[in-house]
Enzyme design. Structure first.
Site, PDB file in Angstrom:
ATOM      1  N   ASP B   7       0.871  -1.164   0.000  1.00 11.64           N
ATOM      2  CA  ASP B   7       0.000   0.000   0.000  1.00 11.64           C
ATOM      3  C   ASP B   7       0.917   1.225   0.000  1.00 11.64           C
ATOM      4  O   ASP B   7       1.565   1.509   0.994  1.00 11.64           O
ATOM      5  CB  ASP B   7      -0.888  -0.016   1.254  1.00 11.64           C
ATOM      6  N   LYS B  69       2.930  11.923  -3.258  1.00  9.66           N
ATOM      7  CA  LYS B  69       2.018  11.115  -4.069  1.00  9.66           C
ATOM      8  C   LYS B  69       1.076  12.015  -4.870  1.00  9.66           C
ATOM      9  O   LYS B  69       0.556  11.621  -5.899  1.00  9.66           O
ATOM     10  CB  LYS B  69       1.214  10.189  -3.158  1.00  9.66           C
ATOM     11  N   GLU B 146      -7.425   0.607  -4.105  1.00  8.59           N
ATOM     12  CA  GLU B 146      -7.353   0.559  -2.641  1.00  8.59           C
ATOM     13  C   GLU B 146      -8.658   0.102  -1.985  1.00  8.59           C
ATOM     14  O   GLU B 146      -8.633  -0.769  -1.120  1.00  8.59           O
ATOM     15  CB  GLU B 146      -6.895   1.918  -2.094  1.00  8.59           C
ATOM     16  N   ASP B 168     -12.788   5.253   1.594  1.00  7.90           N
ATOM     17  CA  ASP B 168     -11.360   5.205   1.870  1.00  7.90           C
ATOM     18  C   ASP B 168     -10.802   6.619   1.820  1.00  7.90           C
ATOM     19  O   ASP B 168     -10.587   7.158   0.729  1.00  7.90           O
ATOM     20  CB  ASP B 168     -10.690   4.305   0.825  1.00  7.90           C
TER      21      ASP B 168
END
Lengths: 417, 563
Positions: B7, B69, B146, B168
């Site tokens: 992850d 990211k 995810e 999420d």
């Protein structure tokens, strides 16, 4: 194709049986191994489910959903301890009737705050309800006030209060306030004399984020009509702001924002570089090189080596010309595709496919230049009659294009596919 | 050979592996399961990743970077000291660190991995993630969404059937997926999300609010102050539900202020962000065509879903308490590890099939004759929430007389104008000259299980197919660039693993030194000095003892573990 055959079962309205059959088949038709069969199987499965869910003629109630009353509509008091399921946007209790523009004055009176039928008769609930009604009125008044001033409308700061009002997280309040604000913006925008004085796109996008207008477009169009809704949504479309990804990154000595690599454009037409412009670029480039390299050379020669001024200036000139050739080779072969002066004037050196020349081909171009121009003075003369495609360009199979002009012309035309 | 599941998060990363008795999360060199996604270079030019780097974010912010990211799939670069890095390269460094941890833990080399990406990541971002894996020496077997990974972990854990809504919210992205689990089938019905909404945005909003109150801009703060403020706000955000009244000592510009971080204050500034998070939920519900009462369970994933404001909002929307009995920080890594296991030893998990959807509409630009100034229209080819893998063909005709070339631009998004959608790349094919509208090309979009797109263009009259990879997509590298990136990264080395704990401790001490004053500060300086001397003597037993002692002292001083 018959979905039942693909699933390997008899027609059935039992969703569970369909799912079981699909699951069984799917394990033999894995999506990563047999993508095409999988697509067929999946669409058969979806079709079978739709057939199964279709209301049967003998059944009395057409839609089971309508049967179950939605608690939200009845119990508008969102109490955090006792969460209420929300099915759809709650129906706006009161703003169903549209005041026509002429009745603008009557709007204020008619516009009762969100109708919140009291479920509990307790006084506490009543005060809570009153608080929301007051807040609703207050915010809408503030919107009206802001809309009165041309100066305030355009400033993002003005509209900050929208995000700061209380109860925004409560579905019922949010929905009703959203309708009120939407209507005001829509009316204002549709009546604004020109585009400049409208509520601008960024503010509408902000409002949309708070109230989710674009998620309930259908309802708004039914409710307010096309003209009013277009007055908001069309402007909103014009907003080109996007999230800046650089924001939020932490640390680093600096962040370098790079524009997306320009897609190599295929413009419709290319224009040759103008002869005078190119001559000027040449002079400017040589001058630049002379200032940097030539002068240094002559100073060094005079001071350090004790040469005479005449010797020094001759050497400096030769060094400058040599320097120019090297510079032209490197710069024209590089990503910039032009010497500094050419670049400034919007010229680019390309090969015959209008692509970057590259260093080996560029070297050939420089030799062509040396053969035609400095050595034979007649070259200068001939070049005047070649329509921008000069001797050394022809010899080395390259073009010098006026990129800036070509691009402007292209943009003036269309950007079609 | 084991395939690991990773992850790769905005704030934290984790990795796991599926063993005989279920998923094991792999501890990093410091013994933690979570590795902060922070990368830095130290003064010796060595690479620092994870907690040590996070500690250095305050004192060495010019050589350390976090939350990169957000830049995935763009050409933006970050400078650490003198060197420039792209987000892909930085991610590769985090992945390399995780890979080494996994190798040390498993005692074998690891060359393959499943990496999770936000479901709403676009094609460029997915390619960048895959590339990051390659640069780290990992063959990326599969990119998994995810929320889907989280659902796998939950589905296998509970063995419950029904419809799940997965929310999420991580550090930088928000994803919504609706899945159905039945008879070993995990079917994603719809996905939606926001690529720029996460826990970091709440922190940014807090900072903005404080600075606005003080009438200051970010540029008036030194990098150190800004990082310090960020850390303080982050801690305050975590504690706000337990401690609705916090008094913070802040240093902004030349002044020191006392700030009351109250729950009301936080609610006010969080409201717009929470409202933003409702939009994807509504969109996913509508796309899945499911009424809320058909949702059997609402599952929360990602650290930011710990916020009580978020939980009560979700509670109100669905009339039930969301579940989160698996650790929201690591559940994605667990799911990715299971998927990795699925790939490597399919026998044990043969009974599970996963079907996913493409969360975006993918299409091309076509000429817009109504309003040319607005640019091209968007012609959808693959509609959003189509089940994948899928392959769709649409035909377009030439738009000009004697056109010799057709350019196919690839866009992703929901707007009817291409300029408001995400540009993915383009490819050009030659067509025979002819009158306008005579020649046609078939554009085929193929979207695979990884969420990666391939474009084929066939000229109808000649039957020639041009299978070009998309060119010019932001963040993509050609072979040459890839080789040079690899070379650049291979020059960067980690410190020996056994030193890492000492370094993390020193970095923590330096951070504490920065944020304390007076006597406390002197104490920390003295302790660090002592520890340095112990390290110099190079006696392992002594070092270990001193480290434990120092750890204790720091724990006391720190009060709260903010990692």
């Amino acid at each position: 194709m018959d979905p039942w055959a693909l699933l390997g079962i008899e027609p059935s309205d039992d969703a569970r049986a369909i799912k079981r059959a699909y699951a069984k088949k799917l394990k033999q038709t894995r999506p990563d191994e047999k993508p095409q069969e999988f697509q067929q199987l999946h669409s058969a499965y979806k079709r079978a489910l739709t057939i199964a869910e279709r209301p049967q003629p003998m059944m009395e109630s057409p839609q089971p959903v309508i049967e179950s009353p939605q608690p939200v509509i009845e119990s508008p008091q969102p109490i955090i301890e006792n969460p209420q399921p929300v099915v759809e946007r709650p129906q706006p209790a009161m703003e169903t009737q549209q005041p026509s523009p002429q009745e603008e004055t009557a709007v204020a009176e008619r516009e009762a705050p969100p109708e919140l039928p009291p479920e509990q008769d307790s006084a506490a609930a009543e005060t809570e309800r009153q608080k929301r009604i007051d807040e609703y009125r207050q915010v809408l008044e503030q919107v009206d006030r802001a809309l009165e001033s041309d100066r305030l409308i355009g400033m993002e700061e003005t509209w900050r209060f929208l995000a700061e009002c209380s109860y925004l997280l409560e579905e019922e309040f949010n929905w009703n306030l959203g309708l009120g604000v939407f209507e005001r913006f829509a009316r204002f925008n549709s009546e604004a004399p020109e585009k400049g004085s409208q509520v601008a796109a960024n503010i509408l996008v902000h409002g949309d984020m708070l109230f989710g207008w674009s998620e309930s477009r259908g309802y708004l169009y039914r409710e307010f009509g096309e003209a009013l809704c277009n007055a908001v949504f069309d402007v909103m479309e014009g907003d080109l702001q996007s999230v800046d990804p650089l924001q939020g990154v932490r640390g680093g000595r600096k962040l370098v924002e790079q524009k997306p690599r320009p897609a190599e454009e295929s413009l419709d037409y290319y224009y040759f570089g103008n002869l005078l412009g190119r001559a000027f670029a040449l002079l400017l480039d040589v001058f630049l090189v002379y200032v940097v390299v030539g002068l240094t050379t002559s100073v060094v020669m005079i001071k350090a080596m004790g040469k005479s001024e005449g010797d020094a200036s001759f050497t400096a000139l030769s060094v400058s010309i040599l320097g120019y050739l090297v510079l032209a080779w490197i710069a024209e072969g590089s990503r910039w595709q032009a010497t500094p002066a050419k670049y400034l004037l919007g010229y680019r050196v390309t090969d015959r496919h209008f692509k970057r020349v590259g260093y080996p081909h560029g070297l050939w171009r420089i030799f062509s230049f040396m053969f035609t121009l400095p050595l034979f003075k007649i070259g200068w003369f001939i070049n005047c009659f070649l329509g921008g495609n000069l001797l050394h360009d022809r010899l080395s199979r390259t073009y010098v294009i006026d990129y800036r002009k070509s691009r402007e012309e292209y943009l003036k035309g269309n950007g079609g596919q | 050979m084991a395939v690991i599941g990773i992850d790769l998060g905005t704030t934290n990363s984790a990795c796991g592996v599926l063993g005989e008795e279920g998923v094991t999360l792999i501890p990093n060199r410091l013994g933690d399961v979570l590795t902060p996604s922070v990368v830095g270079l130290d003064s010796a030019g060595k690479l620092v990743v994870g907690r040590t780097a996070k500690e250095r974010l305050i004192n060495h912010s010019d050589r350390t970077v976090a939350a990169f990211k957000r830049l995935m799939g763009t050409d933006h670069k970050v400078a650490l000291g003198r060197q420039m890095f792209s987000a892909t390269e930085l991610s590769a460094l985090v992945l390399r660190s995780l890979k080494e941890d996994a190798e040390a833990h498993l005692g074998e080399t690891v060359t393959e991995a499943v990496i999770s990406v936000p479901a709403y990541f676009n094609d460029n971002q997915r390619h960048a993630t895959k590339l990051a894996g390659e640069l780290a020496g990992l063959k990326v077997e599969r990119l998994i969404n995810e929320p889907t990974a989280a659902a796998i972990a939950y589905g296998l854990h509970d063995k419950r059937e029904g419809n799940f809504l997965i929310l999420d919210m991580g550090g930088g992205t928000f994803d919504v997926s609706i899945l159905e689990f039945f008879d070993g089938i995990m079917e994603v019905h719809a996905s939606a999300g926001d690529n720029f909404l996460g826990g970091e945005d709440f922190v940014e909003a807090m900072i903005d609010s404080v600075l606005k109150e003080q009438g200051m801009g970010r540029d008036q703060l030194s990098p150190r102050q800004l990082q310090n403020l960020t850390m303080q706000m982050e801690t305050a955000k975590r504690r706000i539900s337990q401690h609705p009244e916090q008094r913070l000592q802040l240093e902004v510009g030349k002044q020191k202020i006392e700030w009351a971080a109250t729950a009301e204050w936080f609610e006010k500034l969080a409201t717009p962000l929470l409202l933003r998070s409702k939009r994807p939920i509504e969109r996913a519900m509508r796309d899945a065509d499911l009424p809320p009462q058909k949702i059997d369970e609402v599952v929360l994933v990602g650290g930011s879903t710990r916020m009580s404001l978020f939980r009560s909002m979700v509670g109100r929307m669905f009339g039930r308490l969301p579940s989160c009995h698996l650790d929201p920080d690591t559940v994605v890594a667990m799911g990715a590890a299971i998927q990795a296991g699925l790939k490597s030893r399919s026998a044990a998990l043969e009974d599970i099939v996963l079907t996913d959807v493409c969360p975006y509409t993918l299409g091309t630009g076509v000429i817009n004759e109504d309003s040319p100034e607005q640019g091209e229209y968007f012609m959808p080819i693959i509609e959003r929430n189509t089940v994948v893998p899928v392959s769709v063909v649409r035909r377009v005709w030439t738009a000009h007389e004697n056109q010799t070339e057709v350019r196919v631009d690839v866009y992703q998004g929901e707007n009817r104008l291409v300029k408001k959608n995400v540009y993915l790349g383009e490819t050009s094919v030659p067509v025979p000259k002819g009158p306008k509208g005579e020649e046609a090309v078939d554009i085929r979009y193929s979207y695979d299980m990884n969420g990666l797109l391939e474009v084929d263009v066939t000229v109808v009259s000649s039957g020639k197919t041009h299978n070009k990879l998309i060119e010019f997509s932001p963040g993509a590298l050609n072979e040459e660039e890839k080789a040079s990136a690899l070379q650049k990264l291979s020059k960067l080395k980690f410190h020996p693993r056994e030193d890492e704990e000492n370094r993390a401790l020193i970095a923590r001490g330096e951070r504490l030194y920065e944020s304390s004053l007076g006597e406390r500060r002197e104490t920390i300086a003295r302790l660090l000095g002592n520890f340095d001397r112990v390290l110099e003597r190079q006696n392992p037993a002594e070092i270990k003892k001193a480290r434990a002692r120092l750890q204790e002292v720091f724990d006391e001083l720190d009060g709260e573990d903010w990692i």
